[in-house]
Design a protein around this motif. Structure first.
Motif, PDB file in Angstrom:
ATOM      1  N   GLU A  54      -4.362  10.008   0.272  1.00  0.00           N
ATOM      2  CA  GLU A  54      -4.633   9.139  -0.872  1.00  0.00           C
ATOM      3  C   GLU A  54      -3.975   7.791  -0.605  1.00  0.00           C
ATOM      4  O   GLU A  54      -2.808   7.734  -0.231  1.00  0.00           O
TER       5      GLU A  54
ATOM      6  N   GLU B 187      -3.318   3.939  -2.242  1.00  0.00           N
ATOM      7  CA  GLU B 187      -3.359   2.995  -3.360  1.00  0.00           C
ATOM      8  C   GLU B 187      -2.849   1.653  -2.866  1.00  0.00           C
ATOM      9  O   GLU B 187      -1.822   1.592  -2.186  1.00  0.00           O
TER      10      GLU B 187
ATOM     11  N   ALA C 272       0.843  -1.196   0.000  1.00  0.00           N
ATOM     12  CA  ALA C 272       0.000   0.000   0.000  1.00  0.00           C
ATOM     13  C   ALA C 272       0.878   1.246   0.000  1.00  0.00           C
ATOM     14  O   ALA C 272       1.930   1.275   0.651  1.00  0.00           O
ATOM     15  N   TRP C 273       0.444   2.242  -0.753  1.00  0.00           N
ATOM     16  CA  TRP C 273       1.114   3.528  -0.812  1.00  0.00           C
ATOM     17  C   TRP C 273       0.176   4.570  -0.208  1.00  0.00           C
ATOM     18  O   TRP C 273      -0.977   4.711  -0.635  1.00  0.00           O
TER      19      TRP C 273
ATOM     20  N   ARG D 192      -7.010   2.443   4.417  1.00  0.00           N
ATOM     21  CA  ARG D 192      -7.625   3.671   3.904  1.00  0.00           C
ATOM     22  C   ARG D 192      -8.409   4.385   5.004  1.00  0.00           C
ATOM     23  O   ARG D 192      -8.329   5.618   5.140  1.00  0.00           O
TER      24      ARG D 192
ATOM     25  N   ARG E 222       5.287   3.804   1.944  1.00  0.00           N
ATOM     26  CA  ARG E 222       4.871   2.519   1.384  1.00  0.00           C
ATOM     27  C   ARG E 222       4.956   1.477   2.479  1.00  0.00           C
ATOM     28  O   ARG E 222       5.853   1.513   3.322  1.00  0.00           O
TER      29      ARG E 222
END
Length: 376
Positions: free
Chosen positions: A285, A287, A185-186, A274, A255
């Motif tokens: 944000e 991702e 995950a970033w 998230r 990350r």
């Protein structure tokens, strides 16, 4: 007929510079050997840039009604790096060891299975080999493309053995019956750049990112299961990119990776990351990329079959384990019960990667015994 020598086969495969996703001649060799044994061989390329095209191979030998036993593996290898004693693709024999990139991971196992299939020419049912050229890379157009092609052809294995190097100290001491899942995950936190002397005119994203990471680092995801350790999160990169000492940066990012067990799913973990990020930084944000879900092939007929073959040849009773990283078994387990068994893993991905010649012969004997038991 003279039996195929797995050491010679392994040396010829090692000599193929098949660094992901290059085929390097390795699958061409496999196709030649398997065709000579009566396998119907299909080679195809899947995908396009940036993650392709990827060379893949499916070989099938069908001899009437009976189970379908599939051997899965990969012909690609990681880059060799600098500092080898001998050229990494020279397949150098020194004493009782065969050196070269891929000797252990996993051209040695490919050679052993080809030699084993040659020894078990008479069997009922089906033997197949599912070989990709993209296990060490993104794994986007490799085994998953093979699975799609199998579905198109109406082929579905009843049991799958992945020839990854699973043994720890001695050949036969460990096999894998499951693997943890993996998610990357970033997290990017935007802020407002400004002068450090006037913080009220800026918004420092580093402070918000630190709070996010502090919560993630203390998050007890679960406490593990009978077969898996607790899911684990690690921060793998922090990026601010601020060359000045007197500027509050405009953004900060991190990350992270989670290796997770069967109590979790990649999608649920991504959503939890998230949620935490947005609670601390409403403009954050996130991702996520799920490399694979966790899987477990509970101890049963397949693991017993493999263990019995190992014991028959080595006298060892392999430990059933879910340790280590991911493998393509994470995809194949959706098709059929899947376990992994292969060579010792001490030198995989290292300089001067090497396999014991005696282990290549023993692994061939184990695979042949396994085929006889599975397809008797």
């Amino acid at each position: 007929m003279t039996a195929l020598d797995p050491v010679r086969l392994a040396a010829e495969l090692i000599a193929c510079p098949s660094v992901t996703p290059e085929e390097g001649g390795a699958q061409q060799l496999l196709a030649q050997w398997l065709s000579a044994q009566g396998f119907a061989v299909e080679r195809f390329a899947a995908g396009a840039a940036p993650h392709g095209p990827v060379p893949n191979l499916i070989a099938v030998r069908h001899q009437g009604d009976g189970p379908h036993f599939a051997f899965a593996g990969h012909s690609d290898v990681v880059p060799p790096g600098e500092g080898w004693t001998d050229p990494p693709f020279a397949a150098t024999r020194r004493g009782d060891l065969l050196y070269g990139r891929g000797a252990v991971d996993m051209k040695g196992a490919l050679a052993a299975f080809v030699a084993a299939a040659d020894r078990v020419r008479e069997h009922r049912g089906t033997i197949s080999l599912l070989i990709t050229g993209d296990e060490e890379g993104p794994a986007v157009h490799g085994t998953r493309a093979i699975m799609t092609r199998l579905a198109e052809r109406g082929l579905r294995p009843d049991m799958i053995l992945v020839g990854e190097p699973t043994s720890s100290s001695r050949l036969g001491d460990m096999m894998k019956i499951g693997r943890r899942g993996s998610i990357n995950a970033w997290v990017r936190v935007p802020g407002t750049q400004g002068h450090v002397a006037y913080p009220h005119l800026a918004d420092n994203p580093v402070a918000r990112l630190v709070r996010i990471l502090a919560r993630l680092q203390t998050w007890e995801i679960d406490r593990g299961t009978d077969w898996f350790q607790p899911s684990n999160l690690e921060v793998t990169e922090l990026v601010v990119g601020n060359p000045a000492t007197n500027i509050i940066p405009g953004a900060a990012a991190a990350r992270l990776n989670i290796r997770f067990n069967t109590l979790q799913s990649g999608a649920d973990l991504a959503e939890a990351i998230r949620r935490i990020a947005l609670e601390e930084a409403p403009r954050a944000e996130v991702e996520a990329m799920i490399s694979g879900e966790a899987f477990l092939t509970a101890p049963g007929p397949l693991s017993a079959l493999v263990a019995d073959a190992v014991t028959a040849v080595t006298g060892l009773v392999p430990e059933l384990s879910t340790s280590g990283g991911t493998s393509d078994a994470r995809f194949l387990s959706a098709l059929a019960p899947t376990v992994e068994f292969g060579l010792t893993n001490a030198t995989m991905h290292k300089l001067d990667e090497a396999v014991a010649v005696a282990d290549l012969h023993a692994l061939t004997a184990i695979y042949a015994e396994l085929l006889r038991r599975a397809l008797a």
